[in-house]
Design a protein around this motif. Structure first.
Motif, mmCIF file in Angstrom:
data_model
loop_
_atom_site.group_PDB
_atom_site.id
_atom_site.type_symbol
_atom_site.label_atom_id
_atom_site.label_comp_id
_atom_site.label_asym_id
_atom_site.label_seq_id
_atom_site.Cartn_x
_atom_site.Cartn_y
_atom_site.Cartn_z
ATOM 1 N N ASN A 2 72.718 61.323 38.233
ATOM 2 C CA ASN A 2 72.251 62.383 39.110
ATOM 3 C C ASN A 2 71.367 63.345 38.357
ATOM 4 O O ASN A 2 71.181 63.223 37.142
ATOM 5 C CB ASN A 2 73.446 63.117 39.721
ATOM 6 N N ILE A 3 70.863 64.352 39.069
ATOM 7 C CA ILE A 3 70.019 65.344 38.431
ATOM 8 C C ILE A 3 70.822 66.040 37.343
ATOM 9 O O ILE A 3 71.923 66.545 37.574
ATOM 10 C CB ILE A 3 69.515 66.369 39.448
ATOM 11 N N ALA A 4 70.277 66.045 36.143
ATOM 12 C CA ALA A 4 70.977 66.637 35.005
ATOM 13 C C ALA A 4 70.728 68.130 34.952
ATOM 14 O O ALA A 4 69.761 68.642 35.522
ATOM 15 C CB ALA A 4 70.507 65.987 33.704
ATOM 16 N N THR A 5 71.597 68.832 34.263
ATOM 17 C CA THR A 5 71.354 70.236 33.971
ATOM 18 C C THR A 5 70.142 70.336 33.062
ATOM 19 O O THR A 5 69.981 69.515 32.165
ATOM 20 C CB THR A 5 72.573 70.840 33.262
ATOM 21 N N PRO A 6 69.248 71.304 33.279
ATOM 22 C CA PRO A 6 68.110 71.444 32.368
ATOM 23 C C PRO A 6 68.573 71.503 30.923
ATOM 24 O O PRO A 6 69.585 72.135 30.610
ATOM 25 C CB PRO A 6 67.457 72.755 32.809
ATOM 26 N N ILE A 7 67.825 70.830 30.036
ATOM 27 C CA ILE A 7 68.221 70.766 28.640
ATOM 28 C C ILE A 7 68.178 72.141 28.003
ATOM 29 O O ILE A 7 68.938 72.456 27.112
ATOM 30 C CB ILE A 7 67.315 69.759 27.897
ATOM 31 N N THR A 8 67.269 72.998 28.459
ATOM 32 C CA THR A 8 67.305 74.383 28.007
ATOM 33 C C THR A 8 67.654 75.280 29.172
ATOM 34 O O THR A 8 67.703 74.843 30.323
ATOM 35 C CB THR A 8 65.947 74.825 27.440
ATOM 36 N N THR A 103 64.240 68.599 32.562
ATOM 37 C CA THR A 103 65.346 68.148 33.391
ATOM 38 C C THR A 103 65.173 66.645 33.596
ATOM 39 O O THR A 103 64.123 66.199 34.060
ATOM 40 C CB THR A 103 65.344 68.861 34.754
ATOM 41 N N VAL A 104 66.179 65.869 33.235
ATOM 42 C CA VAL A 104 66.104 64.416 33.350
ATOM 43 C C VAL A 104 66.771 63.983 34.648
ATOM 44 O O VAL A 104 67.931 64.311 34.905
ATOM 45 C CB VAL A 104 66.784 63.720 32.148
ATOM 46 N N VAL A 105 66.018 63.256 35.470
ATOM 47 C CA VAL A 105 66.538 62.681 36.708
ATOM 48 C C VAL A 105 66.362 61.175 36.584
ATOM 49 O O VAL A 105 65.246 60.672 36.686
ATOM 50 C CB VAL A 105 65.779 63.220 37.942
ATOM 51 N N ALA A 106 67.454 60.474 36.327
ATOM 52 C CA ALA A 106 67.331 59.070 35.934
ATOM 53 C C ALA A 106 68.274 58.168 36.704
ATOM 54 O O ALA A 106 69.413 58.529 36.989
ATOM 55 C CB ALA A 106 67.596 58.918 34.437
ATOM 56 N N PRO A 139 64.003 48.099 38.287
ATOM 57 C CA PRO A 139 64.940 49.205 38.070
ATOM 58 C C PRO A 139 65.513 49.717 39.385
ATOM 59 O O PRO A 139 64.998 49.409 40.460
ATOM 60 C CB PRO A 139 64.067 50.263 37.393
ATOM 61 N N THR A 140 66.570 50.499 39.272
ATOM 62 C CA THR A 140 67.188 51.105 40.450
ATOM 63 C C THR A 140 66.641 52.516 40.645
ATOM 64 O O THR A 140 66.762 53.361 39.752
ATOM 65 C CB THR A 140 68.718 51.159 40.294
ATOM 66 N N ILE A 141 66.043 52.764 41.782
ATOM 67 C CA ILE A 141 65.494 54.078 42.102
ATOM 68 C C ILE A 141 66.498 54.803 43.007
ATOM 69 O O ILE A 141 66.886 54.287 44.056
ATOM 70 C CB ILE A 141 64.132 53.965 42.807
ATOM 71 N N THR A 142 66.930 55.982 42.590
ATOM 72 C CA THR A 142 67.949 56.717 43.318
ATOM 73 C C THR A 142 67.336 57.753 44.256
ATOM 74 O O THR A 142 66.161 58.124 44.121
ATOM 75 C CB THR A 142 68.896 57.427 42.344
ATOM 76 N N ALA A 143 68.163 58.243 45.183
ATOM 77 C CA ALA A 143 67.715 59.294 46.098
ATOM 78 C C ALA A 143 67.354 60.566 45.343
ATOM 79 O O ALA A 143 66.416 61.290 45.723
ATOM 80 C CB ALA A 143 68.814 59.578 47.134
ATOM 81 N N ASP A 144 68.085 60.869 44.262
ATOM 82 C CA ASP A 144 67.774 62.055 43.459
ATOM 83 C C ASP A 144 66.404 61.944 42.825
ATOM 84 O O ASP A 144 65.676 62.948 42.711
ATOM 85 C CB ASP A 144 68.836 62.250 42.373
ATOM 86 N N MET A 145 66.022 60.751 42.403
ATOM 87 C CA MET A 145 64.700 60.556 41.814
ATOM 88 C C MET A 145 63.604 60.833 42.836
ATOM 89 O O MET A 145 62.587 61.465 42.531
ATOM 90 C CB MET A 145 64.575 59.135 41.257
ATOM 91 N N LEU A 146 63.813 60.380 44.070
ATOM 92 C CA LEU A 146 62.819 60.618 45.113
ATOM 93 C C LEU A 146 62.750 62.102 45.470
ATOM 94 O O LEU A 146 61.667 62.669 45.635
ATOM 95 C CB LEU A 146 63.172 59.791 46.350
ATOM 96 N N ALA A 147 63.914 62.748 45.544
ATOM 97 C CA ALA A 147 63.955 64.165 45.917
ATOM 98 C C ALA A 147 63.343 65.060 44.856
ATOM 99 O O ALA A 147 62.890 66.173 45.157
ATOM 100 C CB ALA A 147 65.399 64.590 46.188
ATOM 101 N N ALA A 148 63.313 64.593 43.614
ATOM 102 C CA ALA A 148 62.794 65.417 42.512
ATOM 103 C C ALA A 148 61.311 65.734 42.658
ATOM 104 O O ALA A 148 60.797 66.647 42.007
ATOM 105 C CB ALA A 148 63.046 64.718 41.179
ATOM 106 N N LEU A 149 60.608 65.008 43.523
ATOM 107 C CA LEU A 149 59.171 65.234 43.703
ATOM 108 C C LEU A 149 58.880 66.326 44.720
ATOM 109 O O LEU A 149 57.726 66.687 44.936
ATOM 110 C CB LEU A 149 58.485 63.939 44.149
ATOM 111 N N ASP A 150 59.912 66.873 45.341
ATOM 112 C CA ASP A 150 59.698 67.800 46.452
ATOM 113 C C ASP A 150 59.350 69.219 46.029
ATOM 114 O O ASP A 150 58.744 69.958 46.797
ATOM 115 C CB ASP A 150 60.945 67.843 47.347
ATOM 116 N N ALA A 151 59.745 69.638 44.840
ATOM 117 C CA ALA A 151 59.593 71.052 44.461
ATOM 118 C C ALA A 151 58.848 71.197 43.147
ATOM 119 O O ALA A 151 59.289 71.896 42.235
ATOM 120 C CB ALA A 151 60.965 71.721 44.378
ATOM 121 N N VAL A 152 57.699 70.508 43.020
ATOM 122 C CA VAL A 152 56.903 70.587 41.798
ATOM 123 C C VAL A 152 55.467 70.934 42.162
ATOM 124 O O VAL A 152 55.051 70.822 43.324
ATOM 125 C CB VAL A 152 56.955 69.260 40.999
#
Length: 483
Positions: A2-8, A103-106, A139-152
């Motif tokens: 899932n979406i990880a906590t930002p590294i910093t 933030t890693v979304v993998a 590879p497996t593409i998750t819903a979180d990966m797709l959603a990560a493009l919404d707020a950039v």
């Protein structure tokens, strides 16, 4: 995953860019190579240290984070032991001073972590060893990966041909993103075609000719490159194609009201750098940042070409070993701190000089050449426009600081230029700490305010021959007389 906590930690909202693509682990084994093996004619490298860093899309994320951008890295990762090294490399980047967040979304890759190990002796690459780099399954593409493009604010697609950019769902999301925000697509010869809503696609010359599938001219001169770029622009239906040409810069082909426009050639600043690895990633990252900030495409491309040239000049990926917050000075055109750092790492002598250089003339050229001969690099400190006005009056300078800097940087004897806003360059010199400070022979070293500053770290001030009858003031007067 899932979406990880930002590294910093979180920061105030700035640019936020998604980097989508394949992540690799790059490892450098660094040492000396001063003899051949007795059992084969190959160099023996005595490894002094090993450096691991994120490669592929991970390198683009690293570069953006070092620029202060908040990055969402959308990728797939393995579950083997090497993925820990990859995450540690990303963590080290985002934890360095002045960097943005990562933030890693993998999703799961279903394959081992691809590792590319370069063995370098005395700074020169000797061999590269690839592990786990065979073509993986889908590879497996998750819903979180797709959603990560919404707020950039922008997207960089770093396609390294390992399947992330080929996924139909992700491609649909990328195409939709391209209708809202800039999408910069860095392609791979074994990768997928860019989505048609991409603002600009950035193949290098070799990739462009391969991706054109023989449908364009085989000539690799500028006319041939332009033909290939036009063919790719038609095939992909994207906004623009930027073919990078290494030391020659880049060629931009874009659409103008639906019709391919005249090609635009963007030259690169000459560089002594020998390792172009990562230059394409640096260019794509810079173009995306500029577009996200609202810059027009032409300006974004010019910024990207300049950034790639600086990256190569400063040592390429090896420059990433330096702390992010000390790699550059305000107003420099070739990373003066990086040039000084690398020269000292090689045991060389850092030379600096300074002045207004309002109208570059033969006296300047001779003084600069003499200064460069005193060491292993020459950094020129240039008074800003405001500084020149205070020193010489409201009608000066004749040339703006950007033009003066460009002219100086074009000289073979000049390794870096830094513009300073004070009346004297003392603050800049304290940052660079040159071994030698050079002025023309019309000055007396003991009278210069910089002499005491230089002496503080054991440096010395010297003068070189002055060439009478040649000065910017005389040239300015002559120009005024002829109108």
């Amino acid at each position: 995953m899932n979406i990880a906590t930002p590294i910093t930690g979180t920061r105030d909202r700035g640019l936020r860019i998604a980097v989508v693509g394949d992540v690799l682990l790059d490892v450098d084994l660094l040492g000396r190579a001063d003899r051949l093996s007795p059992d084969a004619p190959v160099p023996v490298v005595s490894v002094a240290r090993s450096v691991a860093r994120a490669g592929g899309a991970g390198l683009v994320a690293t570069l953006l984070a070092r620029d202060g951008v908040d990055v969402v890295l959308v990728t797939v990762l393995g579950d083997d032991d090497r993925v820990g090294e990859l995450r540690a490399a990303l963590d080290a980047t985002a934890s360095s001073g002045g960097a943005g967040t990562i933030t890693v979304v993998a999703g799961p890759s279903g394959a081992p972590t691809p590792v590319k190990t370069r063995v370098r002796g005395d700074g020169q690459a000797i061999v590269r060893i690839d592990e786990g780099c065979e073509p993986p399954g889908a590879p497996t593409i998750t819903a979180d990966m797709l959603a990560a493009l919404d707020a950039v604010d922008a997207v960089v697609v770093a396609d390294y041909g390992r399947g992330v950019a080929a996924d139909p769902e992700l491609r649909e999301a990328l195409e939709a993103a391209g209708r809202r925000i800039p999408v910069v697509w860095d392609p791979h010869k074994n990768g997928s075609a860019p989505v048609p809503t991409a603002a600009v696609v950035t193949p290098n010359r070799s990739e462009a000719f391969t991706l054109a599938e023989g449908g364009a001219s085989a000539s690799d001169d500028i006319a041939g490159v332009d033909t290939v770029a036009g063919a790719l622009l038609d095939a992909w239906g994207c906004g623009a194609v930027l073919v990078t040409l290494g030391a020659k810069g880049a060629l931009l082909r874009r659409r103008d009201r639906g019709t391919p426009a005249v090609p635009h050639l963007v030259p690169a600043t000459p560089s002594d750098g020998t390792d172009p690895c990562g230059a394409g990633d640096r260019l794509a990252a810079t173009v995306a940042s500029a577009l996200a900030a609202g810059e027009p495409l032409g300006d974004a491309v010019a910024a990207g070409v300049a950034a790639a040239a600086r990256f190569v000049a400063s040592g390429g990926v090896a420059s990433l070993d330096r702390p992010a917050n000390t790699s550059r000075l305000p107003g420099d055109s070739a990373d003066a701190l990086a040039v000084a750092h690398d020269t000292r790492e090689r045991g060389g002598v850092v030379v600096a000089t300074g002045g207004c250089f309002d109208l570059l003339h033969a006296g300047h050229a001779r003084t600069l050449a003499a200064a460069r001969a005193l060491g292993d690099c020459l950094i020129v400190c240039v008074n800003s426009d405001d500084s020149v006005r205070r020193l010489k009056g409201p009608e000066r300078p004749i040339m703006a600081e950007g033009d003066r800097s460009d002219l100086l940087q074009a000289l073979e004897c000049v390794d870096a230029v830094v513009v300073f806003d004070e009346d004297t360059p003392e603050a800049v010199l304290r940052r660079i700490q040159p071994d030698v400070w050079v002025k023309g022979g019309d000055y007396v070293a003991a009278d210069l305010p910089e002499t005491g500053v230089i002496a503080a770290w054991g440096g010395r001030t010297v003068t070189v021959p002055y060439h009478p009858g040649r000065s910017s003031t005389r040239l300015a007067g002559a120009l005024a007389r002829v109108g």
